[in-house]
Design an enzyme around this catalytic site. Structure first.
Site, mmCIF file in Angstrom:
data_model
loop_
_atom_site.group_PDB
_atom_site.id
_atom_site.type_symbol
_atom_site.label_atom_id
_atom_site.label_comp_id
_atom_site.label_asym_id
_atom_site.label_seq_id
_atom_site.Cartn_x
_atom_site.Cartn_y
_atom_site.Cartn_z
ATOM 1 N N ASN A 1 -6.098 -2.812 2.144
ATOM 2 C CA ASN A 1 -5.938 -4.313 1.999
ATOM 3 C C ASN A 1 -7.468 -4.703 2.280
ATOM 4 O OD1 ASN A 1 -3.320 -4.384 2.149
ATOM 5 N ND2 ASN A 1 -3.021 -4.657 4.334
ATOM 6 N N ARG B 1 0.856 -1.259 -0.108
ATOM 7 C CA ARG B 1 -0.047 0.257 0.083
ATOM 8 C C ARG B 1 0.900 1.124 -0.116
ATOM 9 N NH1 ARG B 1 -3.466 -0.472 4.982
ATOM 10 N NH2 ARG B 1 -1.668 -1.393 5.688
#
Length: 92
Positions: free
Chosen positions: A36, A18
């Protein structure tokens, strides 16, 4: 501008996917977010021009050093308005 909703599967959590994606998105001027998913995948909403979206797609296939990407699924949707690119901890 277009929006691609991108789902990346493989070993993509716990490898700074990320944060790395945000750095790439910021360089490309892509707006949206990355988060996520409960199933172990990573999901992005990415808004940008053709070059930026193709570039972020290529990045998703590579990922950061310790990632192992198995698949990248892309769905083009009506673009939303985002002011920057965010990293979310949980799906909204």
């Amino acid at each position: 501008m277009k929006q691609w909703n991108i789902t990346v599967t493989g070993k993509v959590q716990g490898v700074h996917f990320r944060a790395s994606t945000k750095a790439v998105a910021d360089q490309l001027g892509v707006k949206g977010y990355v988060v996520n998913q409960a199933d172990g995948s990573v999901f992005l909403e990415a808004v940008g021009d053709d070059f930026a979206l193709e570039s972020i797609k290529e990045w998703c296939w590579e990922g950061p050093d310790y990632a192992q990407v198995d698949d990248v699924q892309i769905v083009e949707v009506e673009p939303k308005t985002y002011h920057n690119f965010e990293v979310y901890k949980k799906q909204r």
